[in-house]
Write a protein that holds these residues in place. Structure first.
Motif: not given
Lengths: 784, 265
Positions: A703, A707-712, A714, A772, B176, B179-183, B241-243
């Motif tokens: 999933v 980088f859209m979903d896996y957050s390293i 910054r 969350q 808000f 974290q990953a995409s900043r969307f 996944l994020h929220a």
């Protein structure tokens, strides 16, 4: 004589070329008649391959070949080997299912290589790859280690019907159980050490070529250890003699472990280059890296600490299910065992420890060493337990650590390691002072007025670097040696080229190793160049991983320097007409003891290469020496981290307010490079604790595929680090060095999670502590 | 990327004529969604019609009561525009929070609205300010423009030319970030103007929407306390996944409260 170079903050020699685009990475290498490969990868996590039809792809424009598992089988290429044999609790060898370079009849993870298309251009290869028709019969998949162990779980391999690779244990179980039975207090935690995806700035890449003229191969590859890559590929997979294969890992843009291993793509492009008699290049895109690079961590652990009423540790009991993915990657088996359970003593005198590890196959990308490799997982177990125990017993978290610190060295732990030296009070005292722990209560109260929750957490980590010695590693299952090689080539006019088996892919060896050599030889640093990453230039090498380079590779260089100086003394004695025993040497100057008679290093090297006046009866001309160094023990860096966070209870957002890191790396060659290593390690550790999580869904689809979903993390996710060092030199290498590359990533997750749990008043919290996750935990605490 | 035919028309009519030739003819604005999809081979248009040469589509004009922004105006231009910063500082601030520097240098207002990504920022401002979307055919009020997940009122061959934003008394956007995409996981745009209070929420649901309970509460009294107790229902909100939906619902209230605080600053 020049100023001392060891300990100097010298800017990195390599940065000019990196920052100005003059680096030469694998993808920059384009050979005459270059072709391009694209891999067809399985979209399914678990499936039978019923058929593959590549006829359309083969006839597509520009396509030179399409190869599948059948071609690999017909060519009798072996599978990818595992470099470490673990013996299980019953004395049986671990299960080693074949790891074919292209799938043979079955795929076991999403992203597994099924076929390769080679074409004149990369676009043509991509277009044709879409035309390869693979008929799959999808099978049920399992991605979670604990679920894979359950009865009735889908089985990946015939040789391991219960998905168990091995059950392995370390420590005295009955002594541990007895200590727990008598303990005044037991602290217990159950947690997952989250799976991580490595993110080197340069993705993996390989460019294989074949020379018909002398039946030899050259592989350019983004690798951390080209000699090991060559050894594994020639001896275990392709059945080639090593002298016919050259592996070049030039500039490599980061590895963090993910480029230690021999990967299928490397083998396929090398093999295909002979089939086509043309060079074949493959460079991963980021999504491909996510699917097919070896991932890190992924432990599910139950951990218990037994204490007496005063907070003295009596025993530790740990049980871990380690997800090794679908196949055994090169060092997958030793990471959750040899590099994990042995670290569970931490900095403490815990007298008995038992750890049982079950390694489990799942339908996920293979898991292997990732910055820290077993040691972050161990530190997380120890430091979360210790901090939790302190809270439960209402003992100050620093104080409980001090009550249990090891203070007498050498110290034999109950989990096999022998610590040579350390001073854990020194780093903790310095860290608590720098962190102004005394003022924390006031800061917490002030934060509360603003509606924020402030927390403080510690981690006192220990690390074992430079796995060694070879004989011991071999007895524990290592299938390779763990030494390092170095060569000093002094040129006639006194400049020096150093060849090292260590590999630099961000560590700055070209500077720090040059400092060691230039310092010893009394040369300006620009007179010393470091060469690494080419099997045709370097005599041998085990490469760079496990923070081993300065301690092992650096020492090999020092041993070679010793030989240079020894020969130089003989030459100088001849030139100065003195007895060899009377020659003293200090940083480039040979002196006759008690006189002002001297020869400079350059004069000696010139005499060695223009030997007009030379002791030909006793010495060969030339000044070129090499050395292999096999350490007698690991080195044991250690340190104390203090982290202070502020949590916004409305959103669950964690902000790191301060980060103090006091490390003991022994002697330091270049403090600036060490600072950088610590900063990078901390950022990666913070990433694990705060943002990063590799997530597969139940069907085995990745999933977090980009980088859209896996957050390293910054820059805005990390604070300004406040770092310092204390120094207890390593006792068993001449430089007194220990290694620093992984420390930050090892200590940071526990410190941060200790701080967050302190802030929100929760006993435990899963990593990563995303907003969350933190918000939900706060809601749960409110409800409780 | 699959091969395609590239067009660079000089005026709106030519662009629309080309676009009308079929569903495989795609308009290219800033390319921050389309080009990514093409690179991943998820989108394979036969023809790409680049709007970058159409001068009329770009630019910012401010009168006393309105700010008109051309559809091809880049996010960075809006972020830095003295006119926008003066008239609707919340809009400039919103533009400055989209993606990263590279995205803002290329991405456009019209492209973002036509794409209507559920987590995009601009829809919140357009709906929150009650803007008007001007196309080559008509003027569409914001309330009628956003139809659902990646869906808008735009017809085949219809092209956004500009957006007219009424200048509010006060406004703010609080986001808000993923974290990953900043969307936006949740972004709330709050605006108070002579015609009333509007609260637009992006990121939380499949499409930007107005939070009418909050609008009512704020119309009675424009203060953070007015919305602090107004709960957003979780049903129908996005969950990933994020929220989860419940967390997103909670964040709508928190972000709304903070947006009001910021609007009053």
């Amino acid at each position: 004589m020049n100023a001392p170079l060891i300990g100097a903050r010298i800017p990195r020699k390599e940065d000019y070329r990196f920052l100005t685009g003059a680096g030469r990475y694998t993808d920059d290498v384009t050979l005459p008649h270059q072709t391009h490969a694209v891999f067809v990868r399985s979209p399914h996590a678990h499936a039978k391959i019923k058929s593959i039809n590549s006829s359309r792809a083969k006839s597509a424009p520009g396509v030179l070949a399409v190869y599948t598992g059948d071609d690999i089988a017909a060519a009798k290429l072996g599978g990818l080997p595992c470099g470490w044999l673990i013996t299980d609790v019953n004395g049986q060898p671990m299960k080693e299912p074949p790891y074919p370079v292209l799938a043979q009849g079955k795929v076991r993870f999403s992203g597994e290589r099924v076929a390769v298309v080679v074409a004149e251009t990369l676009d043509q290869a991509h277009d044709a790859a879409e035309l390869v028709e693979v008929n799959y019969e999808v099978l049920p998949a399992v991605v979670d280690a604990v679920k894979a162990l359950a009865k009735g779980a889908p089985a990946l391999h015939e040789v391991a019907p219960d998905n168990t690779c091995y059950v392995w244990a370390l420590g005295d179980k009955s002594a541990v159980d007895a200590a727990f039975a008598k303990a005044a207090h037991v602290t217990k935690l159950e947690f997952v050490n989250n799976r991580l995806i490595p993110n080197a700035i340069e993705p993996r890449a390989a460019n294989g070529s074949y020379s018909r003229a002398d039946d030899s191969y050259t592989l350019y590859v983004a690798s951390q250890n080209p000699h090991v890559e060559r050894l594994l590929m020639t001896a275990f997979v392709m059945g080639l003699p090593e002298h016919k294969v050259r592996v070049v890992a030039g500039d490599v843009g980061g590895g963090f472990g993910s480029k230690i291993y021999l990967y299928a793509e490397d083998v396929v492009v090398t093999w295909a280059s002979k089939q086509l008699n043309r060079p074949v290049k493959w460079t991963a895109d980021r999504s491909e890296s996510y699917l097919s690079d070896a991932h890190g961590r992924d432990h599910t652990t139950t951990a218990e600490l037994a204490l007496d009423k005063d907070g003295k540790f009596l025993a530790m009991r740990v049980k871990t299910a380690a997800n090794v993915g679908a196949y055994l990657s090169t060092f997958a088996s030793c990471v959750p065992t040899i590099l994990y359970a042995t670290l569970l003593a931490g900095q403490y005198t815990t007298p008995v420890i038992h750890c049982e590890v079950t390694a489990v196959f799942t339908n996920t990308s293979p898991v292997d060493a990732y910055r820290g490799a077993g040691r972050p997982e161990a530190t997380y177990v120890v430091e979360r337990l210790v901090e939790t125990a302190a809270r439960e017993l209402k003992i100050d978290a620093a104080e409980i650590r001090r009550r249990n610190f090891i203070r007498s060295f050498p110290y034999q732990t109950p989990v096999a390691l022998l610590y040579d030296t350390g001073n854990y009070d020194a780093t903790l005292d310095a860290a608590t002072k720098m962190a102004d722990v005394a003022g924390f209560a006031a800061r917490k109260a002030e934060a509360a007025k603003r509606g924020k929750l402030r927390g403080l957490g510690y981690a006192c980590y220990i690390e074992a670097c430079g796995i060694a010695p070879s004989a011991v590693a071999g007895s524990l299952g290592a299938r390779a040696g763990l030494f390092e090689a170095g060569e000093i080539r002094v040129h006639p006019t006194g400049s020096v080229t150093v060849f090292t088996g260590s590999h630099s892919h961000g560590q700055g060896h070209e500077t720090s190793f040059a400092q060691v050599v230039a310092d010893r030889l009394g040369l300006p640093i620009d007179s010393v160049d470091i060469v690494h990453g080419d099997t045709s230039k370097i005599l041998f090498g085990m490469g760079t991983y496990g923070s081993r380079s300065i301690a092992v590779g650096g020492t090999a260089i020092v041993k070679a320097l010793d030989k240079i100086v020894a020969k130089g003394k003989k030459i100088a004695a001849h030139l100065l007409e003195a007895a060899e025993a009377d020659i003293e040497y200090d940083r480039g100057v040979f002196t006759v003891k008690g006189t002002d008679k001297k020869k400079m290093f350059g004069e000696v090297s010139f005499a060695a290469y223009v030997p007009h006046n030379y002791p030909h009866d006793k010495l060969e001309p030339g000044l070129n020496e090499n050395a292999f160094y096999d350490p007698t023990n690991f080195t044991f860096p250690a340190g104390s981290y203090v982290c202070e966070v502020e949590v916004d209870p409305e959103t669950g957002v964690v902000r790191i307010e301060r980060w103090i890191a006091v490390d003991d790396f022994g002697k330091i060659i270049n403090p600036m490079i060490v600072d950088g290593q610590v900063h990078g390690g901390l950022a990666q550790g913070i990433g694990q604790a705060l943002t990063e999580n590799c997530h597969y869904d139940a069907s085995g689809q990745l999933v977090t595929g980009s980088f859209m979903d896996y957050s390293i993390p910054r820059a805005t996710d990390v604070p300004m680090f406040e770092v310092d060092t204390r120094e207890t030199p390593c006792t068993h290498n001449p430089l007194g060095v220990k290694g620093c590359g992984e420390a930050g990533a090892i200590g940071a997750p526990a410190a941060l999670m200790n701080a967050i749990t302190d802030a929100i008043g929760a006993k435990d919290l899963p990593m990563p502590a995303t907003p969350q996750t933190v918000w939900r935990a706060i809601q749960n605490e409110k409800a409780a | 990327m699959h091969p395609f035919i590239y067009h660079r028309p000089a005026n709106v009519n030519d662009a629309v004529t080309l676009a009308a030739k079929g569903p495989d003819h795609k308009l290219l604005a800033g390319g921050q969604s389309l080009v990514q999809a093409m690179k991943l081979r998820l989108s394979s248009p036969s023809d790409v019609i680049d709007l970058g040469s159409i001068k009329d589509l770009s630019g910012i004009k401010a009168s006393g009561s309105e700010v008109t922004i051309g559809a091809m105006t880049r996010h960075a231009e809006v972020e830095k525009s003295p006119e926008v910063r003066k008239a609707i500082p919340a809009l400039a601030a919103l533009a400055g929070q989209i993606g990263d520097r590279q995205v803002r240098a290329m991405g456009t207002l019209g492209g973002a609205l036509a794409n209507n990504d559920p987590a995009a920022d601009y829809p919140a401002a357009v709906l929150g300010l009650g803007a008007t979307i001007v196309t080559n055919k008509r003027r569409i009020p914001a309330d009628e423009f956003f139809k659902g997940l990646f869906e808008t009122a735009l017809a085949q061959g219809e092209l956004i030319t500009s957006v007219v934003f009424p200048v509010p008394k006060r406004a703010a956007y609080t986001k808000f970030k993923n974290q990953a995409s900043r969307f936006a996981i949740v972004g709330v745009f709050v605006a108070e103007s002579s015609s009333g209070v509007r609260v637009a929420v992006t990121g939380a649901g499949p499409c930007v929407f107005r939070q009418k309970d909050m609008e009512k509460a704020l119309a009675a009294k424009f203060s953070p306390e007015s919305v602090a107790g107004v709960k957003q229902a979780a049903s129908g909100l996005n969950s990933d996944l994020h929220a989860g939906a419940e967390y997103r619902a909670h964040l709508v209230t928190v972000m709304a409260k903070r947006a009001v605080e910021n609007a009053l600053k």
